[in-house]
Structures are given as structure tokens and as C-alpha cells.
Design an enzyme around this catalytic site. Structure first.
Site, PDB file in Angstrom:
ATOM      1  CG  LEU A  21       5.874   6.372   1.884  1.00 47.84           C
ATOM      2  CD1 LEU A  21       5.903   5.586   3.184  1.00 47.84           C
ATOM      3  CD2 LEU A  21       7.005   7.395   1.851  1.00 47.84           C
ATOM      4  CB  THR A  64      -0.915   0.002   1.239  1.00 48.08           C
ATOM      5  OG1 THR A  64      -0.104  -0.129   2.421  1.00 48.08           O
ATOM      6  CG2 THR A  64      -1.908  -1.146   1.173  1.00 48.08           C
ATOM      7  CD  GLU A  65       4.889   0.149   1.169  1.00 51.46           C
ATOM      8  OE1 GLU A  65       5.544  -0.273   2.117  1.00 51.46           O
ATOM      9  OE2 GLU A  65       3.896  -0.464   0.724  1.00 51.46           O
ATOM     10  CB  VAL A  66       1.309   3.909  -4.567  1.00 50.57           C
ATOM     11  CG1 VAL A  66       2.575   3.415  -5.249  1.00 50.57           C
ATOM     12  CG2 VAL A  66       0.203   2.860  -4.600  1.00 50.57           C
ATOM     13  CB  VAL A  77       0.929   6.337   2.830  1.00 46.63           C
ATOM     14  CG1 VAL A  77      -0.344   5.843   3.489  1.00 46.63           C
ATOM     15  CG2 VAL A  77       1.917   5.185   2.654  1.00 46.63           C
TER      16      VAL A  77
END
Length: 262
Positions: free
Chosen positions: A144, A138-140, A142
Site C-alpha cells: 500500500l 509500513t504501507e509499502v 504490505v
């Protein structure tokens, strides 16, 4: 109790029939904080050096395998100079300890494995997933972008990009279809199936199993010729061991081998 593993707060470790079961116990969602990372390094370093351990099962307690990093501990660039290098070293060490453990690790993914939790599962050697479990990067979401290289180890190019760029949840049946997981089973059978694989590994010649894991780790980025030459060197070294001679005698005599780890 395995010597060296007293005082754990984020993990529980049990040993039976040469299989160590490591359970993440960090409620409510098994998030990864500094204590988690320090303990996982200690756990897998100790298991690496424990002769009675021949295989490992890693799973989570409760509804999550690991919901990822505890964002409350993420360094503040403005207020903590040098915080990110220190943080990133420990994060890498927590994953490296799992990948570099000499004993094969079966991930029993019982629920959500998100972000750093997804990477932790992908640091294991074999994935067994519950039907309702899922992996998600799920980085994208937030702002990242991390985990790409780990994802590429288990997923094909299109599926890896799908996972990273959309942050979607990849469920157990999808993971099986994508060839990222070896088994997808009902949750009530998850630990049983993962443990059965670990016990099958533990019944093999320990030195040969450890050599095979080293070969996977070391030859992953090698050209074919160099990788195969390394594997041949492992075969030559194993041929001189008592366990290999015992394995070959037992095979010829149609009996169960007795290994001494030498």
C-alpha cells in the site's frame, strides 16, 4: 466526567486544570478499528466544544501509542461494493477531528506509532516522544502507499521519502534530530513533560490560542501575503475581546491574568 463522553470503550478522558488527557485504551496495541474511529471523532468534537478545556494531551496506554489500522476490518473489494468509500470517509474523519479540534493537542508518543498510528500522532500540534518510541509508515511493506501528505507536514523532503519508501522505524532521538518532535525524554517523564507544555498553553488567553491554531491550519497552503493578511484579521478580531484586554492589563500590571473566554 466531561458531558458527552460517557460509554467510551477505546479511550479514557480526564480533565485537570483546563488540560484534558486523552488515553487510548484499546489493548494490546491500540489498533484502530471502526469503534476506535467513531469514538475519537466524538472525543475531539466534544473537547472542541468544551469551554473548560484549553489544551489536550493525547497518549497511549501500554507499550504502543497506536500500532495502526486493524487490518481485519479492511474492506474486500470483491465482496463489499462501496466498502472502501465508506471506510475511507471514516478514516479521514478520525484524523480531521484531531486536526480541526480548536484546542491545541500535544501528542505524548509513548511507544510504537505505526501507519495510521503515525498519522494520528502527526495530526497533533506538538510532538513529545519517549526515547524508545518510534514512528513508522509500513504501507509499502504490505503493498500500500498512504500517509505521504501527513508525513510531509512534519518532515523535510528527504526524511519524508526515507520514512515512506523504506518503512523504517524512526526512533525518538532521530525524530528530535529531524526536527519532527519538540522533545525526546525518558518514558517515565513523558506524560509529565507533555502535560507541562499543555498547562503552559492553557494559561494563555484561550481565544488567542484558538485563533493561533486556526491560523496554522488555514494558512498552511496559502501564499505568504494571503496567510499574513488572514492572521492580521485574527488580531483585529481578538483586539475587541475582553480576554485580550485582560491579558494586556495583566501584562502591564505584572500579574496573572483571569480569562473568561470572551
Amino acid at each position: 466526567m466531561i458531558p458527552g463522553l460517557d460509554g467510551l470503550e477505546r479511550f479514557r478522558v480526564a480533565l485537570e486544570e483546563h488540560v484534558a488527557t486523552v488515553t487510548i485504551t484499546a489493548p494490546p496495541v491500540n489498533a484502530q478499528d471502526r469503534r476506535f474511529r467513531e469514538e475519537i471523532v466524538r472525543v475531539f468534537d466534544v473537547l472542541h466544544d468544551t469551554a473548560d478545556v484549553r489544551a489536550v494531551v493525547l497518549t497511549g496506554e501500554g507499550r504502543a501509542f497506536s500500532a495502526g489500522a486493524d487490518l481485519r476490518e479492511r474492506p474486500n473489494l470483491a465482496e463489499e461494493p462501496g466498502g472502501y468509500p465508506r471506510h475511507n470517509r471514516l478514516v479521514r474523519a478520525s484524523f480531521d477531528a484531531v486536526m480541526e479540534c480548536g484546542k491545541p493537542i500535544v501528542a505524548a508518543v509513548n511507544g510504537a506509532a505505526i501507519g495510521a498510528g503515525c498519522v494520528l500522532a502527526l495530526c497533533c500540534d506538538i510532538l513529545v516522544v519517549a526515547e524508545e518510541a518510534f514512528l513508522s509508515m509500513t504501507e509499502v511493506d504490505v503493498g500500500l502507499a498512504g500517509g505521504v501528505r501527513h508525513v510531509m507536514r512534519f518532515f523535510g523532503q528527504s526524511d519524508a521519502r526515507l520514512m515512506i519508501l523504506t518503512a523504517r522505524r524512526i526512533t525518538g532521538p532521530e525524530l528530535l534530530r529531524m526536527n519532527a518532535a519538540s522533545l525526546c525524554v525518558p518514558k517515565d517523564r513523558l506524560l509529565e513533560e507533555a502535560t507541562a507544555i499543555a498547562r503552559q498553553i492553557a494559561a494563555k488567553a484561550p481565544l488567542a490560542v484558538q485563533a493561533a491554531k486556526r491560523s496554522f491550519n488555514l494558512t498552511e497552503e496559502m501564499p505568504l501575503r494571503d496567510g499574513y493578511r488572514y492572521e492580521q484579521s485574527q488580531t483585529v478580531a481578538l483586539a475587541r475581546t475582553d480576554d485580550t484586554r485582560e491579558a494586556q492589563r495583566a501584562f502591564a500590571e505584572k500579574r496573572k491574568p483571569t480569562f473568561q473566554g470572551r
